[in-house]
Structures are given as structure tokens and as C-alpha cells.
Design an enzyme around this catalytic site. Structure first.
Site, PDB file in Angstrom:
ATOM      1  CG  ASP A  10      -1.728   1.207   1.328  1.00 38.10           C
ATOM      2  OD1 ASP A  10      -2.419   1.513   0.147  1.00 38.10           O
ATOM      3  OD2 ASP A  10      -2.075   1.977   2.350  1.00 38.10           O
ATOM      4  CB  SER A  11       0.314   4.852  -0.942  1.00 39.33           C
ATOM      5  OG  SER A  11      -0.853   4.986   0.019  1.00 39.33           O
ATOM      6  CE1 TYR A  42       2.700   6.105  -3.358  1.00 32.27           C
ATOM      7  CE2 TYR A  42       1.540   4.138  -4.421  1.00 32.27           C
ATOM      8  CZ  TYR A  42       2.730   4.782  -3.908  1.00 32.27           C
ATOM      9  OH  TYR A  42       4.088   3.923  -3.872  1.00 32.27           O
ATOM     10  N   GLY A  43      -3.040   9.397  -3.883  1.00 35.76           N
ATOM     11  CA  GLY A  43      -4.262   9.788  -4.418  1.00 35.76           C
ATOM     12  C   GLY A  43      -4.136  11.083  -5.276  1.00 35.76           C
ATOM     13  CB  CYS A  73      -2.820   0.566  -2.741  1.00 32.29           C
ATOM     14  SG  CYS A  73      -2.715   2.363  -3.098  1.00 32.29           S
ATOM     15  CG  ASN A  74      -9.306   0.817  -3.249  1.00 32.73           C
ATOM     16  OD1 ASN A  74     -10.336   0.299  -3.693  1.00 32.73           O
ATOM     17  ND2 ASN A  74      -8.962   0.734  -1.979  1.00 32.73           N
ATOM     18  CD  GLU A 150      -0.441   7.187   5.481  1.00 33.05           C
ATOM     19  OE1 GLU A 150       0.802   7.226   5.785  1.00 33.05           O
ATOM     20  OE2 GLU A 150      -0.862   6.264   5.177  1.00 33.05           O
ATOM     21  CB  CYS A 182      -9.411   4.687   0.132  1.00 29.23           C
ATOM     22  SG  CYS A 182      -7.946   5.221   0.393  1.00 29.23           S
ATOM     23  CB  THR A 183      -6.829  -0.145   1.825  1.00 25.20           C
ATOM     24  OG1 THR A 183      -5.596   0.781   1.501  1.00 25.20           O
ATOM     25  CG2 THR A 183      -7.169  -1.114   0.818  1.00 25.20           C
ATOM     26  CG  HIS A 184      -5.230   5.370   4.081  1.00 25.34           C
ATOM     27  ND1 HIS A 184      -4.638   4.857   2.923  1.00 25.34           N
ATOM     28  CD2 HIS A 184      -4.366   6.015   4.785  1.00 25.34           C
ATOM     29  CE1 HIS A 184      -3.308   5.007   2.995  1.00 25.34           C
ATOM     30  NE2 HIS A 184      -3.323   5.511   4.206  1.00 25.34           N
TER      31      HIS A 184
HETATM   32  N1  DGL Z   1      -4.989   3.207   0.630  1.00 27.81           N
HETATM   33  C1  DGL Z   1      -4.912   3.869  -0.593  1.00 27.81           C
HETATM   34  C2  DGL Z   1      -6.129   3.354  -1.505  1.00 27.81           C
HETATM   35  O1  DGL Z   1      -6.666   2.189  -1.261  1.00 27.81           O
HETATM   36  C3  DGL Z   1      -4.461   5.078  -0.387  1.00 27.81           C
HETATM   37  C4  DGL Z   1      -4.219   5.903  -1.346  1.00 27.81           C
HETATM   38  C5  DGL Z   1      -3.242   7.389  -0.876  1.00 27.81           C
HETATM   39  O2  DGL Z   1      -2.161   7.006  -0.725  1.00 27.81           O
HETATM   40  O3  DGL Z   1      -3.718   8.376  -1.331  1.00 27.81           O
HETATM   41  O4  DGL Z   1      -6.441   4.138  -2.243  1.00 27.81           O
END
Ligand code: DGL
Length: 264
Positions: A10-11, A42-43, A73-74, A150, A182-184
Site C-alpha cells: 500500500d502507499s 498517492y491519491g 491500495c485502490n 496517516e 480506499c484501504t485507509h
Molecule cells: N490506501 C490507498 C488506497 O486504497 C490510499 C491512497 C493514497 O495514498 O492516497 O487508495
């Protein structure tokens, strides 16, 4: 190969929600987790950059001899799933297709929502995943959610206000099922569930992805069936002490022994 670890990427911290679910359904499996916290979120990044970063991280996992990769990570899946499937000869499990399938199967009124990052929305990966189904999809971009998670902020007035703002279009559309795309976001499910109300089911890509990982390992003949005390390794591209501290606060004691890794 059966005894090799599963690589999870994941990011940042969000993929820990997937890792936790995977450890629960696949207790005999060794796991290597990599969070690219030095470059998260990453978004907001352009898709080509997310693809480059994601493949660098997946290269680092494959160099450690993983038997399967979970793109937890989506945003990373939206940008690099097809490239990853071409590049590596191990099974690749994503978060988007399992969550989209669950949402389509469980919606009663055919009105499904997805809350996600800007890059995931721009890629239209959830629209593609649901194209063959009957459901109509409403998308909400939630730019500040990842940044707050985060920082360890998962509740409180700021998150509540943002959730009201970001999800207003979902309420107006009358969705009965909301994908946490989003996995967050499972870490914000208290707030999101409260804002959406009891009649809306939340689909966590973490839980669905863990089930998909189990099924993929069985189909590939890669499931470790003998009882085994699983070894979990955690890597971050950022500060390991910070990752361990916040990881433990968000996810509990299973995050430990975090090491730093350069991937760029
Ligand atoms: N957990 C990432 C996802 O599922 C987060 C993306 C990010 O870093 O913005 O999209």
C-alpha cells in the site's frame, strides 16, 4: 513456492487493514508488508506517477521471493493492475474487483456509492468493474481522509465535518451500499457509518480482498495448509519508528519489527 510469503503493498498505513484481514483468514501464511509512506498519499498524484511508484514497490516485493502479491491500495490497483499482471509471474490480487462484486451482490435498490481518492475516481476503475452489472454508481472523492489517517486522526469534529461534506452526494443519491474504495477508509468506518446512517451497508475492500486472496491461493495450489507460526515482516520507505508507532496505534500489536526499505 507454497512456503513463500505473500507480499502486500500500500502507499502507507491503509493496507494494514487488508494485512490484518489476511492474517485472520490465512493464519499459516508468512507476510511481507510494504508501505510507501515516504511518498504517500498517492491519491492526488497523476496516474502515471502512481503506476511508476507502485511497480517500484511491487518489484521490491517480488525480489523478496513472494508467491503472490496483494495490491492493498485502490489507487495503486487503479493505476497498475494490468501492468503488474503482465510484469510478474505470481498471482496478483487487487482490492477493486472483490469490493465491486460484493457491493453489486448486496445492494437491494441498485444504487451503489464509492468513496475513494482522486486518482481512483479519475481512472474510473470502479465504473469499469461495475459496468456489466445493473447498478448505478455514485462517486465521492475524499481528498483529506488519507492525510488524516496517516496522521493518526480517525475520529473527531474535523473528520465528521469532512465526511458530511464528501458524502452529501451519496445521501442525495439514496445509495444503500457504500464501498470504502480506499484501504485507509475502514479506519474511518465509525464516522462514515454514522454519517451514512444505519440503512446503508459499508463494503470494506479489506475484508473482500482477504477472501479473494484465500480463493486465489486455493485455485493456484499455493495455500499453506500445515499449521505454521506465521512470520510477519513490515517495511516502510519512510521512518520505521513512526510507522511502528502509528501502525500499532491504529492496528494493534501485530505491527512490529518495522524496517526501512529504499525502492526508488
Ligand atoms: N490506501 C490507498 C488506497 O486504497 C490510499 C491512497 C493514497 O495514498 O492516497 O487508495
Amino acid at each position: 513456492m507454497v512456503d513463500a510469503p505473500i507480499g502486500i503493498f500500500d502507499s502507507g498505513f491503509g493496507g494494514l487493514t487488508v494485512a490484518r484481514a489476511i492474517v485472520d483468514v490465512l493464519p499459516n501464511e508468512d507476510v511481507i508488508y510494504l508501505g510507501d509512506t515516504a511518498r504517500a498519499p498517492y491519491g492526488p498524484r497523476p496516474i502515471h506517477e502512481v503506476r511508476e511508484y507502485t511497480l517500484q514497490c511491487l518489484d521490491a516485493l517480488t525480489q523478496r521471493g513472494v508467491k503472490a502479491i496483494v495490491i492493498a491500495c485502490n489507487t495503486g490497483s487503479s493505476a497498475a493492475l494490468r501492468d503488474a499482471r503482465e510484469r510478474y509471474d505470481v498471482p496478483i490480487i487487487d482490492v477493486i474487483i472483490p469490493a465491486a462484486m460484493r457491493a453489486a451482490a448486496s445492494s437491494r435498490n441498485g444504487l451503489v456509492g464509492v468513496a475513494c481518492t482522486q486518482a481512483t475516481a479519475t481512472s474510473r476503475s470502479y465504473n469499469d468493474a461495475l459496468a456489466a452489472s445493473e447498478v448505478s454508481l455514485t462517486t465521492s472523492v475524499c481528498p483529506r481522509f488519507v492525510e488524516l489517517v496517516e496522521q493518526g486522526v480517525t475520529t473527531g469534529p474535523e473528520v465528521m465535518e469532512l465526511a458530511e461534506e464528501y458524502l452529501a452526494n451519496q445521501k442525495a443519491a439514496g445509495v444503500d451500499t457504500l464501498i470504502l474504495g480506499c484501504t485507509h477508509y475502514p479506519l474511518l468506518s465509525g464516522v462514515i457509518g454514522h454519517v451514512m446512517g444505519e440503512r446503508v451497508s459499508l463494503v470494506s475492500s479489506a475484508a473482500e480482498c482477504a477472501r479473494a486472496a484465500f480463493a486465489t491461493l486455493v485455485r493456484a495450489g499455493l495455500l499453506r495448509e500445515q499449521p505454521h507460526r506465521a512470520e510477519l515482516q513490515f517495511f516502510t520507505t519512510g521512518d520505521p519508528a513512526r510507522f511502528e508507532g502509528l501502525g500499532r496505534r491504529l492496528m494493534g500489536g501485530f505491527v512490529r519489527g518495522v524496517c526501512q526499505l529504499d525502492v526508488g
